[in-house]
Write a protein that holds these residues in place. Structure first.
Motif, PDB file in Angstrom:
ATOM      1  N   ASP A  90       0.807  -2.063   0.832  1.00 12.69           N
ATOM      2  CA  ASP A  90       0.773  -0.791   0.119  1.00 12.69           C
ATOM      3  C   ASP A  90       2.099  -0.580  -0.592  1.00 12.69           C
ATOM      4  O   ASP A  90       3.158  -0.823  -0.014  1.00 12.69           O
ATOM      5  N   GLU A  92       3.550   2.041  -1.027  1.00 10.19           N
ATOM      6  CA  GLU A  92       4.328   3.047  -0.309  1.00 10.19           C
ATOM      7  C   GLU A  92       5.089   2.459   0.878  1.00 10.19           C
ATOM      8  O   GLU A  92       5.956   3.123   1.451  1.00 10.19           O
ATOM      9  N   LYS A  93       4.759   1.214   1.252  1.00 13.56           N
ATOM     10  CA  LYS A  93       5.434   0.568   2.384  1.00 13.56           C
ATOM     11  C   LYS A  93       5.449  -0.938   2.144  1.00 13.56           C
ATOM     12  O   LYS A  93       4.668  -1.683   2.733  1.00 13.56           O
ATOM     13  N   PHE A 110      -0.171   3.888 -10.430  1.00 18.76           N
ATOM     14  CA  PHE A 110       0.323   5.153  -9.895  1.00 18.76           C
ATOM     15  C   PHE A 110      -0.632   6.323 -10.077  1.00 18.76           C
ATOM     16  O   PHE A 110      -0.431   7.380  -9.479  1.00 18.76           O
ATOM     17  N   VAL A 113      -1.948   6.183  -6.371  1.00 13.87           N
ATOM     18  CA  VAL A 113      -1.051   6.140  -5.208  1.00 13.87           C
ATOM     19  C   VAL A 113      -1.032   7.516  -4.544  1.00 13.87           C
ATOM     20  O   VAL A 113      -0.710   8.511  -5.191  1.00 13.87           O
ATOM     21  N   ASN A 115       1.022   8.960  -2.403  1.00 19.48           N
ATOM     22  CA  ASN A 115       2.342   9.587  -2.448  1.00 19.48           C
ATOM     23  C   ASN A 115       3.188   8.830  -3.473  1.00 19.48           C
ATOM     24  O   ASN A 115       3.913   7.895  -3.137  1.00 19.48           O
ATOM     25  N   PRO A 116       3.097   9.215  -4.755  1.00 17.21           N
ATOM     26  CA  PRO A 116       3.786   8.464  -5.802  1.00 17.21           C
ATOM     27  C   PRO A 116       5.305   8.458  -5.657  1.00 17.21           C
ATOM     28  O   PRO A 116       5.948   7.466  -5.999  1.00 17.21           O
ATOM     29  N   GLU A 117       5.872   9.518  -5.132  1.00 15.37           N
ATOM     30  CA  GLU A 117       7.329   9.559  -4.913  1.00 15.37           C
ATOM     31  C   GLU A 117       7.747   8.455  -3.935  1.00 15.37           C
ATOM     32  O   GLU A 117       8.725   7.725  -4.167  1.00 15.37           O
ATOM     33  N   ARG A 118       7.005   8.314  -2.855  1.00 18.97           N
ATOM     34  CA  ARG A 118       7.316   7.289  -1.863  1.00 18.97           C
ATOM     35  C   ARG A 118       7.148   5.891  -2.468  1.00 18.97           C
ATOM     36  O   ARG A 118       7.970   5.001  -2.244  1.00 18.97           O
ATOM     37  N   GLY A 119       6.094   5.692  -3.248  1.00 17.66           N
ATOM     38  CA  GLY A 119       5.876   4.412  -3.895  1.00 17.66           C
ATOM     39  C   GLY A 119       6.996   4.057  -4.858  1.00 17.66           C
ATOM     40  O   GLY A 119       7.455   2.905  -4.909  1.00 17.66           O
ATOM     41  N   ARG A 121      10.099   5.094  -4.736  1.00 15.97           N
ATOM     42  CA  ARG A 121      11.306   4.792  -3.955  1.00 15.97           C
ATOM     43  C   ARG A 121      11.247   3.383  -3.365  1.00 15.97           C
ATOM     44  O   ARG A 121      12.273   2.713  -3.252  1.00 15.97           O
ATOM     45  N   GLU A 122      10.054   2.932  -3.005  1.00 21.79           N
ATOM     46  CA  GLU A 122       9.903   1.576  -2.475  1.00 21.79           C
ATOM     47  C   GLU A 122      10.176   0.531  -3.563  1.00 21.79           C
ATOM     48  O   GLU A 122      10.814  -0.491  -3.310  1.00 21.79           O
TER      49      GLU A 122
END
Length: 200
Positions: A90, A92-93, A110, A113, A115-119, A121-122
């Motif tokens: 994923d 996000e992780k 996106f 996704v 949680n687009p913010e988390r994605g 940042r990854e």
């Protein structure tokens, strides 16, 4: 039902369902891949619509959260004789150490996704300092009228079918985390190609 379950159900029919859009989107996929350099990660590779545009000697790793589409992409890479690794993961992780890649490519990802913010940042995390991030994404249009008459009516059916949100402002999220080198708008901003850099 999660987006993973929805995409797993339609995986084998996805290319047929999207074929009417290929004449518009495939040239943009080709252009997005042309900005790739060095060790590359493609997030949300799906059924592998970008794979035919990569050079044969690219060092490519591709991930998607849906096992069924990864299987299709892997079959396609074998037919193309493309040396690439594939993982179920994923955005996000991501299962990679910090600073693993020179380039990360995201192609029409996106909008789904959770949680687009988390994605985002990854992607920033796994890129090397100064690394390039390439986004080809559905976004909210620059035209309020187009958003109201076209994208808003699509929002509910796309949400139910694919967990797709056509009104996301992914371009603003990219500019929050990256230094923008280039942004191209297509169809009044419904689709954007963004080339950006992770700050040094």
């Amino acid at each position: 039902m999660s987006f993973r379950e929805k995409y797993s159900r339609i995986a084998r029919h996805y290319e047929i369902l999207e074929r009417p859009l290929d004449r518009f989107f495939c040239p943009l996929r080709k252009k997005a891949v042309s900005f790739v350099e060095g060790k590359t990660l493609e997030v949300g590779v799906g059924v592998g619509k970008t794979l035919r545009y990569y050079p044969k000697d690219v060092e490519l790793c591709a991930v998607d959260a849906v096992p069924e589409v990864i299987e299709i992409a892997l079959e396609k890479a074998r037919r193309l004789n493309l040396n690439a690794c594939f993982e179920v993961a994923d955005v996000e992780k991501l299962p990679f150490p910090d600073g693993s890649f020179d380039t990360v490519l995201s192609s029409f990802v996106f909008c789904t996704v959770p949680n687009p913010e988390r994605g985002m940042r990854e992607i920033l995390r796994v890129l090397k300092p100064g690394g390039r991030a390439i986004f080809l994404e559905h976004t909210k249009s620059d035209s309020a009228l187009l958003n109201y008459l076209f994208l808003l009516p699509l929002k509910l059916p796309l949400k139910l079918l694919l967990d797709d949100d056509p009104l996301r402002e992914t371009h603003k999220l990219v500019s929050k985390h990256f230094e923008i080198e280039r942004e191209e708008r297509y169809y009044r901003g419904i689709v954007r190609l963004i080339v950006a850099r992770k700050p040094q």
